[in-house]
Design an enzyme around this catalytic site. Structure first.
Site, PDB file in Angstrom:
ATOM      1  N   GLN A   1      10.639   7.088 -22.853  1.00 43.50           N
ATOM      2  CA  GLN A   1      11.315   5.877 -22.392  1.00 43.50           C
ATOM      3  C   GLN A   1      12.812   6.023 -22.649  1.00 43.50           C
ATOM      4  OE1 GLN A   1      11.149   1.997 -24.576  1.00 43.50           O
ATOM      5  NE2 GLN A   1       9.987   1.325 -22.778  1.00 43.50           N
TER       6      GLN A   1
ATOM      7  N   LEU B   1      -1.705  -7.190 -26.693  1.00 44.76           N
ATOM      8  CA  LEU B   1      -2.954  -7.585 -27.352  1.00 44.76           C
ATOM      9  C   LEU B   1      -4.175  -7.225 -26.520  1.00 44.76           C
ATOM     10  CD1 LEU B   1      -2.136 -10.960 -29.144  1.00 44.76           C
ATOM     11  CD2 LEU B   1      -2.087  -8.623 -30.038  1.00 44.76           C
TER      12      LEU B   1
ATOM     13  N   GLY C   1      -0.269  -0.606 -27.937  1.00 38.53           N
ATOM     14  CA  GLY C   1       0.599  -0.150 -29.006  1.00 38.53           C
ATOM     15  C   GLY C   1      -0.062  -0.273 -30.356  1.00 38.53           C
TER      16      GLY C   1
ATOM     17  N   ALA D   1      11.568   4.230 -27.296  1.00 35.14           N
ATOM     18  CA  ALA D   1      12.854   3.937 -26.655  1.00 35.14           C
ATOM     19  C   ALA D   1      13.904   4.903 -27.192  1.00 35.14           C
ATOM     20  CB  ALA D   1      13.259   2.495 -26.925  1.00 35.14           C
TER      21      ALA D   1
ATOM     22  N   TYR E   1      16.981  -5.715 -23.853  1.00 37.50           N
ATOM     23  CA  TYR E   1      17.941  -4.630 -23.926  1.00 37.50           C
ATOM     24  C   TYR E   1      18.811  -4.605 -22.661  1.00 37.50           C
ATOM     25  CZ  TYR E   1      15.135  -3.606 -27.993  1.00 37.50           C
ATOM     26  OH  TYR E   1      14.480  -3.718 -29.203  1.00 37.50           O
TER      27      TYR E   1
ATOM     28  N   PRO F   1       5.462   3.131 -25.647  1.00 37.54           N
ATOM     29  CA  PRO F   1       6.551   3.591 -26.519  1.00 37.54           C
ATOM     30  C   PRO F   1       6.722   2.636 -27.688  1.00 37.54           C
ATOM     31  CG  PRO F   1       7.408   2.658 -24.468  1.00 37.54           C
ATOM     32  CD  PRO F   1       5.923   2.742 -24.310  1.00 37.54           C
TER      33      PRO F   1
END
Length: 355
Positions: free
Chosen positions: A99, A300, A322, A57, A181, A23
């Site tokens: 998500q 990575l 990502g 998200a 979060y 996400p």
């Protein structure tokens, strides 16, 4: 036989491979409603061969958004806007996930390319944030500590958003418990200073996350995979540790989670992270071994052979990426080509398969 391009089954869902799209927030929604950008952005990864595409998200309440431009699932208009995006992912052969998130004290912030930084003032569309304790993230406005009723509203909001996600057609639900979060804020003693049943020892700090898992599982039934993203370390003294993450992973499994998406960091501004290719893989392996639950690795992981090696060595069961998907939306097709794996290509792209 490539492990990366072997199928993986979680509950009723079989993923065509183990190279998945993390996400990634696009900061391009309007009142929480995803736009055409989200449709094109997510569908391209399915065309590119991803096994699972997880939407960004997505806030379960308006005040849970990272920024005013975040997507949401707190109303039916948002649900209905997600439905054609999910269908586009399905039409291209991938599994669709979302998500579910609450940003807590890191909510009401400016999007990355805004001219300002820090908290968005109320005059610019910002709002007062909530957290386990009235402890601000460095440079942000101070939050209000959630009371018992506020905690109940958070649990109920995750459940309601899970129902809307399923009604929109999503196959997989991921609970965001990472990157500083709200649920991560409860997990870490650096941000959780509570003296009630949600603070102190690890079992108390994990209570809200486990309650959210229970609530989402109750909505999703027995067939839908539920993933949990956690930050396995805060990269800061006195914070949440990999050993605690493994324990929480085991508890998550006991409460009905099917896989832990292992990331790290994001809780405090003074974190110190040594970044290198695959820098979070060892954390995934720790949670997998200690938590008795399948895990994904992320961070990575940019090359086919690198991703294959992580799975071969037993550090993880799947790979999230990502940035590499942003650089190359056909990452899976390229990786399969490099590994010599036999996978289905979109017929429109067949000319690029072998040469």
């Amino acid at each position: 036989m490539s492990i990366l391009f072997s199928p993986l089954r979680l509950r009723s869902i079989e993923f065509r491979n183990r190279l998945w799209v993390s996400p990634m927030c696009m900061y391009s929604a309007v009142d929480g409603v995803p736009q055409e950008w989200h449709h094109t952005h997510l569908a391209q990864f399915a065309s590119g061969g991803a096994g699972l595409v997880v939407a960004e998200a997505t806030a379960v309440v308006p005040e849970g958004r990272i920024s005013p431009r975040d997507t949401g699932l707190w109303n039916d208009e948002q649900r209905d806007a997600w439905a054609p995006i999910v269908q586009a992912i399905h039409d291209r052969g991938a599994v669709a996930g979302i998500q579910l998130a609450h940003a807590g004290r890191k909510a009401s912030t400016w999007w990355p390319w805004a001219d300002a930084r820090g908290s968005v003032p109320s005059t610019e569309g910002g709002w007062t944030t909530t957290a386990p304790s009235a402890v601000a993230y460095d440079g942000f406005d101070a939050p209000i500590a959630l009371d018992a009723a506020g905690i109940e509203r958070v649990v109920d909001a995750f459940a309601a958003s899970a129902r809307r996600a399923l009604d929109a057609g999503f196959d997989v639900l991921e609970i965001h418990g990472a990157h500083g979060y709200l649920l991560h804020q409860f997990l870490s003693p650096l941000s959780n200073r509570r003296a009630d049943e949600y603070g102190g020892e690890l079992a108390n700090r994990a209570r809200l996350l486990l309650r959210v898992i229970d609530a989402v599982r109750a909505e999703s039934g027995d067939d839908v995979p539920v993933l949990v993203r956690i930050s396995a370390t805060d990269h800061a003294e006195g914070g949440f540790t990999p050993e605690e993450a493994a324990i929480v992973g085991g508890w998550a499994a006991d409460h009905g989670a099917d896989l832990v998406d292992v990331s790290s960091g994001g809780l405090v501004a003074h974190q110190r992270i040594e970044v290198f290719p695959g820098y979070q893989v060892a954390l995934a392996e720790t949670v997998r071994q200690g938590g008795r639950i399948p895990v994904s690795a992320v961070g990575l992981i940019t090359a086919a052979e690198q991703a294959e090696r992580v799975l071969e060595e037993g550090a993880a069961d799947a790979i999230f990426a990502g940035r590499e998907w942003l650089r190359d939306p056909h990452f899976a097709l390229r990786a399969a080509h490099e590994l010599g794996a036999e996978i289905a290509w979109p017929p429109q792209y067949e000319r690029a398969r072998w040469r």
